[in-house]
Design a protein around this motif. Structure first.
Motif, mmCIF file in Angstrom:
data_model
loop_
_atom_site.group_PDB
_atom_site.id
_atom_site.type_symbol
_atom_site.label_atom_id
_atom_site.label_comp_id
_atom_site.label_asym_id
_atom_site.label_seq_id
_atom_site.Cartn_x
_atom_site.Cartn_y
_atom_site.Cartn_z
ATOM 1 N N UNK A 1 -1.303 33.609 34.552
ATOM 2 C CA UNK A 1 -1.327 35.021 34.198
ATOM 3 C C UNK A 1 -0.382 35.331 33.039
ATOM 4 N N UNK A 2 -0.776 36.237 32.166
ATOM 5 C CA UNK A 2 0.074 36.720 31.085
ATOM 6 C C UNK A 2 0.673 38.063 31.499
ATOM 7 N N UNK A 3 1.839 38.013 32.130
ATOM 8 C CA UNK A 3 2.478 39.226 32.618
ATOM 9 C C UNK A 3 3.280 39.892 31.509
ATOM 10 N N UNK A 4 3.374 41.216 31.588
ATOM 11 C CA UNK A 4 4.224 41.957 30.651
ATOM 12 C C UNK A 4 5.647 42.080 31.182
ATOM 13 N N UNK A 5 5.783 42.171 32.505
ATOM 14 C CA UNK A 5 7.085 42.379 33.120
ATOM 15 C C UNK A 5 7.654 41.129 33.763
ATOM 16 N N UNK B 1 3.889 24.679 43.983
ATOM 17 C CA UNK B 1 2.612 24.187 43.444
ATOM 18 C C UNK B 1 1.429 24.710 44.248
ATOM 19 N N UNK B 2 1.594 24.836 45.545
ATOM 20 C CA UNK B 2 0.533 25.426 46.361
ATOM 21 C C UNK B 2 0.310 26.892 45.995
ATOM 22 N N UNK B 3 1.408 27.610 45.735
ATOM 23 C CA UNK B 3 1.290 29.005 45.303
ATOM 24 C C UNK B 3 0.563 29.098 43.972
ATOM 25 N N UNK B 4 0.898 28.217 43.046
ATOM 26 C CA UNK B 4 0.237 28.219 41.734
ATOM 27 C C UNK B 4 -1.255 27.962 41.877
ATOM 28 N N UNK C 1 -3.514 30.926 40.606
ATOM 29 C CA UNK C 1 -3.975 30.562 39.261
ATOM 30 C C UNK C 1 -4.557 29.145 39.307
ATOM 31 N N UNK C 2 -5.714 28.974 39.933
ATOM 32 C CA UNK C 2 -6.261 27.627 40.162
ATOM 33 C C UNK C 2 -6.522 26.841 38.889
ATOM 34 N N UNK C 3 -6.645 27.498 37.743
ATOM 35 C CA UNK C 3 -6.892 26.792 36.490
ATOM 36 C C UNK C 3 -5.600 26.453 35.740
ATOM 37 N N UNK C 4 -4.460 26.793 36.343
ATOM 38 C CA UNK C 4 -3.190 26.573 35.642
ATOM 39 C C UNK C 4 -2.801 25.093 35.638
#
Length: 480
Positions: free
Chosen positions: A244-248, A289-292, A296-299
């Motif tokens: 994800x591209x977060x701003x905050x 890594x499980x959280x990622x 974000x499965x494509x990360x």
């Protein structure tokens, strides 16, 4: 060993070791961000300042931060109002707000290329609103620009989020390299002892009117007794591509809350907090890594590293005079999880104390404070933890024998009638070390996530060969 994106992308020029005895107005022990910034501001006043670094500039905790420049330090302001009152709580808030502005000004004036960016900072909870509402009211009372919101950027639902505006992020090692460049710094120069105004190093003696301990955790036990008033904690970070591209910037206040912030095309995902020396089961990187994969499965993982933080009894750093018996010694330690902002607060506060004799924030941060309501329970817990660490050495039986230890694993085993620490690498080569921490003798614990021996009492750490990684210990482990 894992390496952060900060240290992977910046190289520092080598500095010579101390060439022999010398005299200065001020000597700073420690070449991390707190020490270098303090030296910078003192030099600006016209003092001759030398920085003594046992290894390399930026080789300690500065390179392992998530590099948030923020006055939002968890659920702190509501607690400070209750425990130390509005006046000192306001000093804490003003000091950290000023620190953000000082970074902004210094970076602009020097035209530093250090990836500095304005960004809001959020606290969030997936479970409840009440704590965030209390913190919102406290922050507003203390003059901080805060707002309650819904945290809609996140990939999971939240009950509430608290936003602080005009916060920032940067590349700490690019910043450190620029600030350090004009300073008189001696690397590979370990301070062995300090008496009066004399520092004895392995390269010579430095005599200075003012001595600043900026070593993350003070290596002297007496005076000050900081080992009785702090413990250390570890946390873990993944740098993710294609996430994800977060701003905050975000920090969860729940027990399993995550830290998130953008850095260029990367997302930094942090978590897995635990007391140093209490991770025998491991699995902290695995959980991240499980959280990622979940969100974000494509990360893809670009880097993984960990951080170590000093935690004080009352949640406020110790910044000021080292002890009542050493009026010309100063200390900056106990930054909790907020080393970037606290480093700047330390530099400003200590410069004021040394040059002017006082600081408007002195009362909030003084190391001589002891608040019974804020500190008594924590002091009892620290004493119990140290006792437990010493008891392990005396009464805990060995957990395995060398033959039974699988390749790639470490543990406490029986060897020639003694308990020792053993790591067996993937090829079967065995590394044997003493499990007695050279600081105060507590039994070390194996950290499988980092292949290190960690002290559960005061947080010293050693690699599997016995080399010192983190203080307060000053030397490595005995080994076979």
């Amino acid at each position: 060993m894992n390496e952060s994106i900060w240290s992977k992308t910046v190289q520092f020029p080598e500095r010579p070791p101390l060439p022999g005895d010398l005299t200065a107005d001020a000597a700073v022990i420690g070449g991390g961000l707190a020490g270098v910034l303090t030296a910078h501001f003192l030099k600006e006043t016209g003092l001759r300042v030398v920085v003594l670094e046992a290894s390399r500039v930026g080789s300690g905790q500065t390179k392992n931060t998530t590099a948030k420049i923020t006055s939002q330090h968890g659920l702190i302001y509501h607690r400070l109002l209750e425990q130390i009152g509005e006046e000192r709580a306001r000093q804490y808030a003003e000091a950290n707000q000023r620190a953000i502005e000082e970074y902004r000004t210094l970076i602009a004036e020097r035209r530093m290329e250090c990836d500095f960016a304005e960004a809001p900072a959020y606290l969030y909870s997936t479970a409840e609103r009440e704590s965030l509402e209390q913190e919102f009211k406290a922050a507003r009372l203390l003059g901080i620009d805060a707002a309650l919101c819904d945290g809609a950027e996140l990939p999971f639902p939240v009950a509430a989020a608290l936003r602080f505006d005009r916060q920032a992020r940067f590349h700490p090692m690019k910043f450190l390299r620029t600030v350090a460049e004009p300073l008189e710094i001696y690397e590979q120069t370990a301070v062995q002892s300090v008496e009066g105004n004399r520092l004895q190093t392995d390269r010579g003696t430095v005599t200075a009117r003012h001595i600043i301990f900026a070593t993350h955790y003070p290596f002297l036990n007496v005076p000050g007794y900081y080992f009785m008033r702090m413990h250390q904690e570890r946390s873990y970070v993944l740098a993710l591509e294609n996430a994800a591209q977060l701003a905050g910037m975000y920090l969860g206040i729940d027990e399993d809350g995550l830290s998130l912030r953008p850095q260029g095309d990367l997302l930094l995902l942090g978590g897995g907090n635990h007391r140093t020396g209490e991770n025998s089961a491991g699995g902290q990187y695995r959980k991240l890594r499980e959280t990622a994969r979940r969100y974000w499965p494509e990360s893809r993982e670009a880097a993984a590293w960990s951080a170590q933080d000093c935690m004080t009894l009352d949640g406020v750093p110790y910044i000021g005079r080292f002890s009542s018996s050493t009026p010309n010694w100063y200390v900056a330690t106990g930054f909790q999880k907020w080393g970037m902002t606290s480093s700047m607060v330390s530099a400003l506060l200590l410069t004021d104390l040394i040059v002017k004799g006082e600081s408007p924030w002195e009362a909030a941060f003084t190391p001589q404070r002891f608040e019974p309501t804020a500190s008594a329970k924590a002091l009892m817990q620290e004493t119990a933890q140290a006792t437990k660490g010493l008891a392990r050495k005396l009464f805990t039986p060995p957990r395995a024998d060398i033959e039974a230890l699988p390749n790639g694993h470490g543990g406490v085993v029986e060897y020639d009638g003694d308990k020792v620490g053993v790591y067996k690498d993937n090829s079967g080569e065995v590394f044997i070390v003493s499990i007695r921490c050279p600081h105060l003798g507590c039994q070390l614990e194996w950290n499988p996530d980092e292949k290190s021996w960690d002290c559960p009492c005061h947080g010293s750490r050693f690699d599997y060969r016995g080399n010192l990684i983190d203080n307060p210990a000053q030397k490595g482990l005995e080994h076979e």
